[in-house]
Motif scaffolding. Structure first.
Motif, PDB file in Angstrom:
ATOM      1  N   ASP A  42       0.788  -1.235   0.000  1.00  0.00           N
ATOM      2  CA  ASP A  42       0.000   0.000   0.000  1.00  0.00           C
ATOM      3  C   ASP A  42       0.818   1.282   0.000  1.00  0.00           C
ATOM      4  O   ASP A  42       0.369   2.295  -0.540  1.00  0.00           O
ATOM      5  N   VAL A  43       1.990   1.266   0.627  1.00  0.00           N
ATOM      6  CA  VAL A  43       2.704   2.526   0.840  1.00  0.00           C
ATOM      7  C   VAL A  43       4.200   2.257   0.961  1.00  0.00           C
ATOM      8  O   VAL A  43       4.621   1.180   1.410  1.00  0.00           O
ATOM      9  N   TYR A  44       4.996   3.239   0.541  1.00  0.00           N
ATOM     10  CA  TYR A  44       6.458   3.161   0.693  1.00  0.00           C
ATOM     11  C   TYR A  44       6.941   4.516   1.202  1.00  0.00           C
ATOM     12  O   TYR A  44       6.606   5.572   0.632  1.00  0.00           O
ATOM     13  N   GLY A  45       7.729   4.504   2.275  1.00  0.00           N
ATOM     14  CA  GLY A  45       8.219   5.737   2.876  1.00  0.00           C
ATOM     15  C   GLY A  45       9.729   5.801   2.936  1.00  0.00           C
ATOM     16  O   GLY A  45      10.394   4.786   3.166  1.00  0.00           O
ATOM     17  N   ILE A  46      10.277   7.003   2.747  1.00  0.00           N
ATOM     18  CA  ILE A  46      11.727   7.226   2.807  1.00  0.00           C
ATOM     19  C   ILE A  46      12.009   8.345   3.803  1.00  0.00           C
ATOM     20  O   ILE A  46      11.406   9.424   3.737  1.00  0.00           O
ATOM     21  N   GLY A  47      12.951   8.076   4.717  1.00  0.00           N
ATOM     22  CA  GLY A  47      13.286   9.045   5.749  1.00  0.00           C
ATOM     23  C   GLY A  47      14.447   9.944   5.363  1.00  0.00           C
ATOM     24  O   GLY A  47      15.404   9.507   4.730  1.00  0.00           O
TER      25      GLY A  47
END
Length: 341
Positions: A42-47
């Motif tokens: 559903d989702v991909y996050g990058i910090g």
């Protein structure tokens, strides 16, 4: 419940001492996002970080690289260190990402657990909390209005100026990242914003009072409770068997946590520490698909979360192993979770 991936795009050593370039790791992450999209996560996050051992100083740029190669997966920062960056530029970057992705961009903002960006961009840590509160106020004004009039202490005033481009989504989603203290849970509740909890140590069940506080504060503030989502972010890795997952995930995790421990004065990170964290009550979601799924189901039942981020890898792991972990998460873990909640 939504399930996805997050990463800090680390470039730490492999066990043989080799360190890959920032460019190679960024290119690998693009492939990982594409795979996650193809498999239906559903989702991909990058910090955002500003250190030698992290390659993602600008999450929006990397996410933009994946935006035109993906179709459905939502793309978010995890987090944007709002205290040391200009809110106008943040909004412009993610509105541009929203256009490239056809309405799949999100912003996750936080104070950041690392402080390198403050001296880099000319800010004092004396104003750590003040900067975040002021810049969040401005970012939310930009989210709501094309033209903005605003003044504050740490940035030049804006007098009825337009902020462009405007995003496809109305509004462009903004989440608040938190380490789990009471104040950081109440703030997004009062503002009507969704909350992301970083659960990277201890027993995840201990975060239940924080979630309850957030929801109670939102109710008392008469927010639309359908919009008051809660997500969690935890380190994890999936392999065919528990034994394989535990062994492959250990070295990079030990390296990262030991280095942070030396910088911050924590107790040494030992194999015993790791074993406790990977136990059924620990904060590491590491193991076979069945083991990881059972921990996610337990987390969902205890905290009633709306979204789960598996942060993988922690430190640099071989790309093929990360790709296999993403595949197992999507093909085997997600179906078990969906059937079990």
């Amino acid at each position: 419940m939504e399930i996805g991936i997050s990463t800090f795009v680390e470039t730490t050593p492999y066990e043989n001492g080799e360190i890959i370039s920032h460019a190679q790791r960024i290119q690998e992450v693009i492939e990982e996002i594409v795979l996650a999209d193809e498999l239906g996560l559903d989702v991909y996050g990058i910090g955002e970080h500003h250190r030698e051992d992290f390659a993602a100083s600008s999450p929006a740029i990397i996410l933009a690289g994946a935006a035109t190669r993906t179709k459905n997966i939502r793309l978010t920062s995890a987090v944007t260190v709002l205290s040391s960056i200009d809110p106008v530029r943040v909004f412009q970057d993610f509105a541009s990402l929203d256009a490239l992705s056809n309405g799949r961009a999100e912003i996750m903002v936080g104070r950041g657990s690392f402080t390198e960006s403050f001296p880099l961009f000319g800010y004092s840590l004396e104003h750590y909390s003040e900067l975040f509160e002021e810049k969040l106020e401005l970012l939310l004004q930009i989210q709501k209005s094309e033209k903005v009039t605003w003044s504050g202490k740490h940035r030049a005033a804006i007098n009825n100026l337009g902020i462009y481009p405007r995003p496809i989504q109305k509004p462009l989603p903004i989440w608040i990242g938190s380490g789990g203290n009471a104040q950081s849970a109440v703030r997004p509740a009062l503002l009507g914003l969704p909350l992301v909890l970083a659960i990277i140590g201890g027993n995840p069940e201990h975060f239940k009072p924080v979630v309850e506080l957030y929801r109670r504060a939102a109710m008392e503030a008469k927010q639309d409770l359908n919009k008051m989502k809660v997500a969690t972010h935890s380190h994890g890795f999936v392999a065919d068997t528990d034994e394989e997952a535990l062994e492959k995930f250990y070295f990079s995790t030990h390296h990262v946590m030991s280095k942070l421990g030396r910088e911050r004065g924590w107790l040494p990170y030992t194999r015993e520490t790791y074993n406790m964290a990977t136990s059924p009550d620990g904060a590491l979601f590491v193991g076979s698909p069945k083991t990881v799924a059972e921990k996610i189901i337990k987390l969902k039942k205890n905290l009633n979360i709306d979204r789960f981020f598996m942060h993988t890898p922690v430190g640099t792991m071989y790309h093929k192993d990360v790709m296999k972990s993403i595949e197992l998460l999507a093909k085997e873990v997600v179906p078990i979770v969906r059937n079990g909640i």
